[in-house]
Scaffold this motif. Sequence first.
Motif, PDB file in Angstrom:
ATOM      1  N   ASP A   1      21.377  -0.804   2.442  1.00 17.94           N
ATOM      2  CA  ASP A   1      22.637  -0.318   2.923  1.00 17.94           C
ATOM      3  C   ASP A   1      23.031  -0.418   4.405  1.00 17.94           C
ATOM      4  OD1 ASP A   1      22.866   0.275   0.151  1.00 17.94           O
ATOM      5  OD2 ASP A   1      22.347   2.334   0.354  1.00 17.94           O
ATOM      6  N   GLY A   2      22.146  -1.043   5.066  1.00 20.51           N
ATOM      7  CA  GLY A   2      22.267  -1.211   6.499  1.00 20.51           C
ATOM      8  C   GLY A   2      22.072   0.039   7.503  1.00 20.51           C
ATOM      9  N   ILE A   3      21.268   0.931   6.792  1.00 23.08           N
ATOM     10  CA  ILE A   3      21.111   2.016   7.491  1.00 23.08           C
ATOM     11  C   ILE A   3      19.907   1.843   8.541  1.00 23.08           C
ATOM     12  CG2 ILE A   3      20.309   4.740   7.566  1.00 23.08           C
ATOM     13  CD1 ILE A   3      22.213   4.330   4.968  1.00 23.08           C
TER      14      ILE A   3
ATOM     15  N   GLY B   1       9.937 -11.450  -5.395  1.00 21.27           N
ATOM     16  CA  GLY B   1      10.529 -10.538  -6.247  1.00 21.27           C
ATOM     17  C   GLY B   1      11.614  -9.734  -5.851  1.00 21.27           C
ATOM     18  N   VAL B   2      11.738  -9.447  -4.765  1.00 19.51           N
ATOM     19  CA  VAL B   2      12.663  -8.433  -3.904  1.00 19.51           C
ATOM     20  C   VAL B   2      13.673  -9.068  -3.201  1.00 19.51           C
ATOM     21  CG1 VAL B   2      13.157  -6.207  -2.810  1.00 19.51           C
ATOM     22  CG2 VAL B   2      10.831  -6.637  -3.616  1.00 19.51           C
ATOM     23  N   ASN B   3      14.805  -9.106  -3.508  1.00 13.95           N
ATOM     24  CA  ASN B   3      15.970  -9.765  -2.804  1.00 13.95           C
ATOM     25  C   ASN B   3      16.635  -8.942  -1.859  1.00 13.95           C
ATOM     26  OD1 ASN B   3      15.646 -12.446  -3.875  1.00 13.95           O
ATOM     27  ND2 ASN B   3      16.977 -11.863  -5.626  1.00 13.95           N
TER      28      ASN B   3
ATOM     29  N   GLU C   1      13.785   0.037   0.779  1.00 17.00           N
ATOM     30  CA  GLU C   1      14.769  -0.923   0.281  1.00 17.00           C
ATOM     31  C   GLU C   1      16.022  -0.819   0.361  1.00 17.00           C
ATOM     32  OE1 GLU C   1      12.927  -2.647  -3.691  1.00 17.00           O
ATOM     33  OE2 GLU C   1      10.958  -2.946  -2.624  1.00 17.00           O
ATOM     34  N   ARG C   2      16.413   0.295  -0.202  1.00 17.38           N
ATOM     35  CA  ARG C   2      17.722   0.892  -0.287  1.00 17.38           C
ATOM     36  C   ARG C   2      18.279   0.807   1.160  1.00 17.38           C
ATOM     37  NH1 ARG C   2      19.406   6.035  -1.349  1.00 17.38           N
ATOM     38  NH2 ARG C   2      17.165   6.680  -2.261  1.00 17.38           N
TER      39      ARG C   2
ATOM     40  N   GLY D   1       0.943  -1.204   0.028  1.00 20.18           N
ATOM     41  CA  GLY D   1      -0.062  -0.007  -0.039  1.00 20.18           C
ATOM     42  C   GLY D   1       0.787   1.266  -0.031  1.00 20.18           C
ATOM     43  N   MET D   2       2.278   0.977   0.317  1.00 22.29           N
ATOM     44  CA  MET D   2       2.874   2.303   0.205  1.00 22.29           C
ATOM     45  C   MET D   2       3.095   2.850  -1.238  1.00 22.29           C
ATOM     46  SD  MET D   2       5.608   1.244   2.979  1.00 22.29           S
ATOM     47  CE  MET D   2       7.139   2.224   2.701  1.00 22.29           C
ATOM     48  N   LEU D   3       3.694   3.981  -1.429  1.00 19.97           N
ATOM     49  CA  LEU D   3       4.006   4.661  -2.671  1.00 19.97           C
ATOM     50  C   LEU D   3       5.365   3.842  -3.119  1.00 19.97           C
ATOM     51  CD1 LEU D   3       3.735   8.569  -2.365  1.00 19.97           C
ATOM     52  CD2 LEU D   3       2.328   7.009  -3.482  1.00 19.97           C
ATOM     53  N   ARG D   4       5.326   3.590  -4.358  1.00 21.42           N
ATOM     54  CA  ARG D   4       6.640   2.791  -4.960  1.00 21.42           C
ATOM     55  C   ARG D   4       7.850   3.639  -4.551  1.00 21.42           C
ATOM     56  NH1 ARG D   4       7.966  -0.752  -9.007  1.00 21.42           N
ATOM     57  NH2 ARG D   4       5.858  -1.113  -9.224  1.00 21.42           N
ATOM     58  N   SER D   5       7.732   5.073  -4.708  1.00 19.66           N
ATOM     59  CA  SER D   5       9.214   5.467  -4.030  1.00 19.66           C
ATOM     60  C   SER D   5       9.454   5.418  -2.615  1.00 19.66           C
ATOM     61  CB  SER D   5       9.124   7.100  -4.455  1.00 19.66           C
ATOM     62  OG  SER D   5       7.919   7.668  -3.705  1.00 19.66           O
TER      63      SER D   5
END
Length: 448
Positions: A410-412, A425-427, A405-406, A395-399
């Motif tokens: 990146d471990g943040i 589909g998302v690794n 995900e990023r 339900g969240m915006l793709r952005s």
Amino acid sequence: MSAASFSSLLQASEKRSPFEDLIGSGQGSNSVAVTALPQGTVRKHFKGYEEVIIPQTPTAQMKPGEKLIEIKELDDFAQAAFRGYKSLNRIQSRIFQTVYHTNENILVCAPTGAGKTNIAVISILHEIGEHFKDGYLHKDEFKIVYVAPMKALAAEVTSTFSQRLSPLNMCVRELTGDMQLSKNELEETQMIVTTPEKWDVITRKSSDMSLSMLVKLLIIDEVHLLNDDRGPVIEALVARTLRQVESTQSMIRIVGLSATLPNYLEVAQFLRVNAETGLFFFDSSYRPVPLAQQYIGISEQNFVARNELLNEICYKKVVDSLRQGHQAMVFVHSRKDTVKTAEKLVELARKYEGLELFKNDAHPQFSLIKKEVVKSRNKDLVQLFDFGVGVHHAGMLRSDRGLTERLFSDGILRVLVCTATLAWGVNLPAHTVVIKGTQLYDPKAGGW
Ligand SMILES: Nc1ncnc2c1ncn2[C@@H]1O[C@H](COP(=O)(O)OP(=O)(O)OP(=O)(O)O)[C@@H](O)[C@H]1O
């Protein structure tokens, strides 16, 4: 986990499997009914719940004479699709002879992350090899169909294979949903990536057989969905393919790729795979990263108290992981529950003075990234960011999803609370995965 399924799990731990020696063999033709929990399983009792800890399966040892096939040993045209790789991995090396040098139907059951994509690539290279004549690839002689379980995955597969096969000038196109390909586009395309439903619709129209008559290779990804709601569609399209093979006496090779299935012998039989030669079963000892599992059965009956306990246990597991310096992902069943659980984790961290484990504000890029994060209009995302926690659901915006995900990769963000959509589909790499609650509400049955 429901009381019934948990107790059957416990009963199973008391039986010894007659096939124990076979588990871990990675061979194909034995039916292994897994009725026992592995040796070393420990059961612990706590107030209101019980925990079953299953140790990780050791990685299977290389067998005498087993060796990895190097990419430079492959035919020149095949090497082009393996740019950047040094060798095939163990599973790929094991199946190579059958997949590349024969036209047999095959079924490969292997744990996730085992490298099944490259098995599909090898089968495609075999097909391409068949049409290389006089130094020229006769592209109009064949079509390859790749059936991916859902649209999002079909898009990813299309982009992966377009890139891998571009040195061979192969055209890969997606054909899903209400998409149509013009006659010209179809002619130009050698590999069609589709979903079971779409391919079913296309092949059902018996008036136009011109496309299905050109299909020489049918790859079915995640064929274990045969056991699921989608099973009948996959079954119908396989049956239609087999009928076409029989009635036209022209070969269509079927390559089934699957997670580890308990009833792989039946699936193999259904796909007309020869169990002796075309079936490859690799168990969890072939996982690239070994997996240890812990199951928790909650005996508390009161709904509110059970939920509290569930949150406390979830918090404890996440903290155990953070203490070891590892990130954690928590899967929940509903979109609403992502934010609720994330907030609960923060609340419990405050209560138990564990916030420092979650927060990542000492990260060198923290303030820079925070400037980007505060631009989001998703207030949960912004608020939770300060505590090193993220949420992710459809339900969240793709952005916002992309940003989350990023940040996690990146471990943040140290902890990500998400719904099952992320598993498709998302690794994303995570050391610890907590699945909070295994009971799903079934609207058809009107219950849990
Ligand atoms: N021969 C190889 N050498 C090095 N890396 C490889 C090789 N084969 C696959 N990999 C890597 O292993 C990872 C997992 O591969 P892949 O996505 O194909 O797994 P999978 O079995 O399809 O997993 P899933 O079940 O999640 O779809 C990828 O990052 C891929 O690049």
